[in-house]
Motif scaffolding. Structure first.
Motif, PDB file in Angstrom:
ATOM      1  N   ASN A  38      44.613 -18.680  -7.915  1.00 34.81           N
ATOM      2  CA  ASN A  38      44.559 -18.086  -6.570  1.00 34.81           C
ATOM      3  C   ASN A  38      44.084 -16.636  -6.609  1.00 34.81           C
ATOM      4  O   ASN A  38      43.277 -16.201  -5.791  1.00 34.81           O
ATOM      5  CB  ASN A  38      45.941 -18.134  -5.904  1.00 34.81           C
ATOM      6  CG  ASN A  38      46.325 -19.528  -5.450  1.00 34.81           C
ATOM      7  OD1 ASN A  38      45.479 -20.407  -5.363  1.00 34.81           O
ATOM      8  ND2 ASN A  38      47.606 -19.735  -5.177  1.00 34.81           N
ATOM      9  N   LEU A  39      44.596 -15.879  -7.593  1.00 35.44           N
ATOM     10  CA  LEU A  39      44.239 -14.461  -7.696  1.00 35.44           C
ATOM     11  C   LEU A  39      42.765 -14.281  -8.008  1.00 35.44           C
ATOM     12  O   LEU A  39      42.115 -13.367  -7.489  1.00 35.44           O
ATOM     13  CB  LEU A  39      45.072 -13.784  -8.795  1.00 35.44           C
ATOM     14  CG  LEU A  39      46.362 -13.070  -8.379  1.00 35.44           C
ATOM     15  CD1 LEU A  39      47.322 -13.997  -7.651  1.00 35.44           C
ATOM     16  CD2 LEU A  39      47.050 -12.446  -9.593  1.00 35.44           C
ATOM     17  N   PHE A  40      42.230 -15.156  -8.844  1.00 32.67           N
ATOM     18  CA  PHE A  40      40.850 -15.005  -9.319  1.00 32.67           C
ATOM     19  C   PHE A  40      40.012 -16.217  -8.907  1.00 32.67           C
ATOM     20  O   PHE A  40      39.314 -16.820  -9.720  1.00 32.67           O
ATOM     21  CB  PHE A  40      40.848 -14.804 -10.836  1.00 32.67           C
ATOM     22  CG  PHE A  40      41.710 -13.648 -11.280  1.00 32.67           C
ATOM     23  CD1 PHE A  40      41.356 -12.345 -10.968  1.00 32.67           C
ATOM     24  CD2 PHE A  40      42.893 -13.868 -11.970  1.00 32.67           C
ATOM     25  CE1 PHE A  40      42.152 -11.270 -11.356  1.00 32.67           C
ATOM     26  CE2 PHE A  40      43.700 -12.804 -12.368  1.00 32.67           C
ATOM     27  CZ  PHE A  40      43.322 -11.505 -12.052  1.00 32.67           C
ATOM     28  N   SER A  41      40.076 -16.540  -7.653  1.00 32.66           N
ATOM     29  CA  SER A  41      39.541 -17.811  -7.145  1.00 32.66           C
ATOM     30  C   SER A  41      38.022 -17.927  -7.231  1.00 32.66           C
ATOM     31  O   SER A  41      37.487 -19.033  -7.240  1.00 32.66           O
ATOM     32  CB  SER A  41      39.990 -18.029  -5.698  1.00 32.66           C
ATOM     33  OG  SER A  41      39.507 -16.987  -4.865  1.00 32.66           O
ATOM     34  N   LYS A  42      37.309 -16.816  -7.323  1.00 32.26           N
ATOM     35  CA  LYS A  42      35.835 -16.870  -7.328  1.00 32.26           C
ATOM     36  C   LYS A  42      35.223 -16.604  -8.705  1.00 32.26           C
ATOM     37  O   LYS A  42      34.009 -16.509  -8.832  1.00 32.26           O
ATOM     38  CB  LYS A  42      35.282 -15.839  -6.335  1.00 32.26           C
ATOM     39  CG  LYS A  42      35.720 -16.057  -4.883  1.00 32.26           C
ATOM     40  CD  LYS A  42      35.163 -17.343  -4.320  1.00 32.26           C
ATOM     41  CE  LYS A  42      35.548 -17.541  -2.865  1.00 32.26           C
ATOM     42  NZ  LYS A  42      35.059 -18.814  -2.335  1.00 32.26           N
ATOM     43  N   ARG A  43      36.071 -16.500  -9.721  1.00 27.41           N
ATOM     44  CA  ARG A  43      35.546 -16.048 -11.021  1.00 27.41           C
ATOM     45  C   ARG A  43      34.596 -17.053 -11.672  1.00 27.41           C
ATOM     46  O   ARG A  43      33.771 -16.670 -12.506  1.00 27.41           O
ATOM     47  CB  ARG A  43      36.703 -15.716 -11.971  1.00 27.41           C
ATOM     48  CG  ARG A  43      37.411 -16.922 -12.557  1.00 27.41           C
ATOM     49  CD  ARG A  43      38.628 -16.534 -13.380  1.00 27.41           C
ATOM     50  NE  ARG A  43      39.139 -17.662 -14.147  1.00 27.41           N
ATOM     51  CZ  ARG A  43      39.834 -18.669 -13.639  1.00 27.41           C
ATOM     52  NH1 ARG A  43      40.125 -18.690 -12.345  1.00 27.41           N
ATOM     53  NH2 ARG A  43      40.256 -19.651 -14.419  1.00 27.41           N
ATOM     54  N   ASN A  44      34.703 -18.327 -11.315  1.00 28.46           N
ATOM     55  CA  ASN A  44      33.834 -19.347 -11.925  1.00 28.46           C
ATOM     56  C   ASN A  44      32.784 -19.896 -10.973  1.00 28.46           C
ATOM     57  O   ASN A  44      32.195 -20.950 -11.236  1.00 28.46           O
ATOM     58  CB  ASN A  44      34.690 -20.492 -12.483  1.00 28.46           C
ATOM     59  CG  ASN A  44      35.453 -20.077 -13.737  1.00 28.46           C
ATOM     60  OD1 ASN A  44      34.966 -19.247 -14.510  1.00 28.46           O
ATOM     61  ND2 ASN A  44      36.640 -20.617 -13.916  1.00 28.46           N
ATOM     62  N   THR A  45      32.539 -19.184  -9.880  1.00 29.36           N
ATOM     63  CA  THR A  45      31.467 -19.618  -8.974  1.00 29.36           C
ATOM     64  C   THR A  45      30.117 -19.349  -9.646  1.00 29.36           C
ATOM     65  O   THR A  45      30.007 -18.473 -10.509  1.00 29.36           O
ATOM     66  CB  THR A  45      31.530 -18.866  -7.635  1.00 29.36           C
ATOM     67  OG1 THR A  45      31.492 -17.464  -7.911  1.00 29.36           O
ATOM     68  CG2 THR A  45      32.801 -19.182  -6.869  1.00 29.36           C
ATOM     69  N   PRO A  46      29.067 -20.081  -9.266  1.00 31.33           N
ATOM     70  CA  PRO A  46      27.772 -19.956  -9.954  1.00 31.33           C
ATOM     71  C   PRO A  46      27.209 -18.533  -9.997  1.00 31.33           C
ATOM     72  O   PRO A  46      26.486 -18.195 -10.943  1.00 31.33           O
ATOM     73  CB  PRO A  46      26.859 -20.876  -9.147  1.00 31.33           C
ATOM     74  CG  PRO A  46      27.781 -21.905  -8.573  1.00 31.33           C
ATOM     75  CD  PRO A  46      29.063 -21.173  -8.276  1.00 31.33           C
ATOM     76  N   VAL A  47      27.542 -17.697  -9.014  1.00 31.71           N
ATOM     77  CA  VAL A  47      26.974 -16.337  -8.998  1.00 31.71           C
ATOM     78  C   VAL A  47      27.793 -15.349  -9.822  1.00 31.71           C
ATOM     79  O   VAL A  47      27.386 -14.203 -10.011  1.00 31.71           O
ATOM     80  CB  VAL A  47      26.825 -15.802  -7.553  1.00 31.71           C
ATOM     81  CG1 VAL A  47      25.799 -16.618  -6.785  1.00 31.71           C
ATOM     82  CG2 VAL A  47      28.157 -15.768  -6.824  1.00 31.71           C
ATOM     83  N   ALA A  48      28.969 -15.759 -10.321  1.00 32.82           N
ATOM     84  CA  ALA A  48      29.777 -14.869 -11.151  1.00 32.82           C
ATOM     85  C   ALA A  48      29.098 -14.673 -12.515  1.00 32.82           C
ATOM     86  O   ALA A  48      28.262 -15.470 -12.926  1.00 32.82           O
ATOM     87  CB  ALA A  48      31.182 -15.434 -11.321  1.00 32.82           C
ATOM     88  N   HIS A  49      29.484 -13.611 -13.213  1.00 30.66           N
ATOM     89  CA  HIS A  49      28.777 -13.226 -14.445  1.00 30.66           C
ATOM     90  C   HIS A  49      29.524 -13.577 -15.729  1.00 30.66           C
ATOM     91  O   HIS A  49      29.049 -13.271 -16.820  1.00 30.66           O
ATOM     92  CB  HIS A  49      28.493 -11.725 -14.412  1.00 30.66           C
ATOM     93  CG  HIS A  49      27.629 -11.307 -13.263  1.00 30.66           C
ATOM     94  ND1 HIS A  49      26.275 -11.543 -13.223  1.00 30.66           N
ATOM     95  CD2 HIS A  49      27.957 -10.715 -12.089  1.00 30.66           C
ATOM     96  CE1 HIS A  49      25.785 -11.085 -12.084  1.00 30.66           C
ATOM     97  NE2 HIS A  49      26.781 -10.583 -11.375  1.00 30.66           N
ATOM     98  N   ALA A  50      30.717 -14.192 -15.590  1.00 29.89           N
ATOM     99  CA  ALA A  50      31.465 -14.574 -16.797  1.00 29.89           C
ATOM    100  C   ALA A  50      32.082 -15.959 -16.585  1.00 29.89           C
ATOM    101  O   ALA A  50      33.252 -16.186 -16.885  1.00 29.89           O
ATOM    102  CB  ALA A  50      32.544 -13.548 -17.097  1.00 29.89           C
TER     103      ALA A  50
END
Length: 324
Positions: A73-85
């Motif tokens: 929940n805290l890091f919900s967007k970290r693995n979206t295609p536009v993320a860098h890691a």
């Protein structure tokens, strides 16, 4: 009959997979604490979750109150295609790193509420420093923590020749920002490497290649004073630190605001209503809400902010980005 055998075989395989993976979220909770009485004191070791005999490991530890779904929940967007890691940061890496510092009080000092607040505070710093969120980003600007694990376009090698005898730069190596609380400059990689017993001076890339090590370096920084006679971010947050008269005159008080002073000094503190300071505070409050603690537990403005604080350490001209 053959179909039934096939189903049973699949079920058996699933059981094996669950056991090998430690049962997912129950990995830490399934560890039975080792308890010893030493000189009349109860000491515990929870293995994967809280590593090493300590009174702190007898308390509720981080995986008791902060589980995989909350990390997600805290890091919900970290693995979206536009993320860098994408695929780099995960819950297990955080808990594995935290297990080394929980016996020293990280997330285990002062009871469950204080533990939750400290985890939210630490991750608030991490989220703000690794975010690629912006005003109209999907999910809001605070949902994009752990988007980075390194500086994408460094403008220089961050080699400070002043430290050529203590932390000499390795030829051709760049000491740009890497990690959960990004490390910059040769001397910071050198000091961190000494503490973690890993050769980061010659191999700073280890930080961007190993999420557990990246979290470990960040928690070490949170738990360790920058200089003698100064507190750590952990100590000022959990109340172990007692301000001196000079601290009081400098408007430094126990709480979240002073963690920013410890970690970044005059880069964000003593500058009034500073945008980068407000961004860190916003992440902390957002994470408190998502963890179910609620931002009302964060305390009053003077505890949250370092806007009026005199900094512990003035940034040197050559290292103005050393803690950014």
């Amino acid at each position: 009959m053959e179909a039934k055998k096939c189903v049973l075989a699949v079920l058996a395989l699933l059981v094996i997979v669950v056991e090998v993976n430690g049962g997912g979220d129950d990995q830490a909770s399934s560890v039975k604490p080792l308890v010893k009485i030493v000189k009349g004191k109860k000491l515990c070791d929870k293995g994967w979750e809280c590593k090493g005999l300590s009174a702190y490991c007898c308390n509720e530890t981080i995986s008791d109150y902060f589980q995989t779904y909350q990390f997600e929940n805290l890091f919900s967007k970290r693995n979206t295609p536009v993320a860098h890691a994408v695929g780099f940061w995960d819950y297990n890496s955080f808990i594995t790193a935290a297990a080394l510092y929980q016996p020293h009080g990280f997330g285990t000092t002062g009871g469950k509420l204080m533990g939750q607040k400290e985890v939210a505070a630490f991750l608030g710093h991490v989220g703000s420093k690794t975010s690629c969120g912006y005003g109209v980003a999907t999910g809001g600007p605070l949902a994009w923590g752990l988007c980075y694990n390194k500086e994408m376009s460094p403008s220089k090698l961050y080699c400070d020749d002043y430290y050529k005898y203590t932390y000499p730069c390795t030829p051709g190596v760049s000491y740009h920002g890497r990690g959960a609380l990004p490390i910059y400059w040769n001397y910071n990689y050198g000091k961190t490497g000494e503490a973690l017993k890993i050769d980061l001076l010659n191999h700073p890339e280890y930080i961007e290649n190993n999420a557990t090590l990246a979290f470990e370096a960040a928690i070490w920084r949170w738990m360790t004073p920058e200089k003698k006679n100064q507190p750590s971010a952990h100590d000022v947050f959990v109340g172990n630190w007692k301000p001196t008269k000079n601290d009081t005159l400098s408007k430094r008080v126990p709480g979240f605001g002073t963690t920013m002073n410890v970690l970044y000094g005059d880069q964000v503190c003593g500058k009034g209503d500073d945008e980068s300071m407000n961004n860190i505070v916003s992440h902390y409050l957002y994470y408190l809400d998502l963890m179910g603690v609620g931002r009302e537990e964060a305390g009053p403005h003077e505890v949250l902010s370092c806007a009026e604080q005199v900094s512990f350490n003035q940034a040197a001209p050559s290292s103005s980005s050393s803690s950014s």
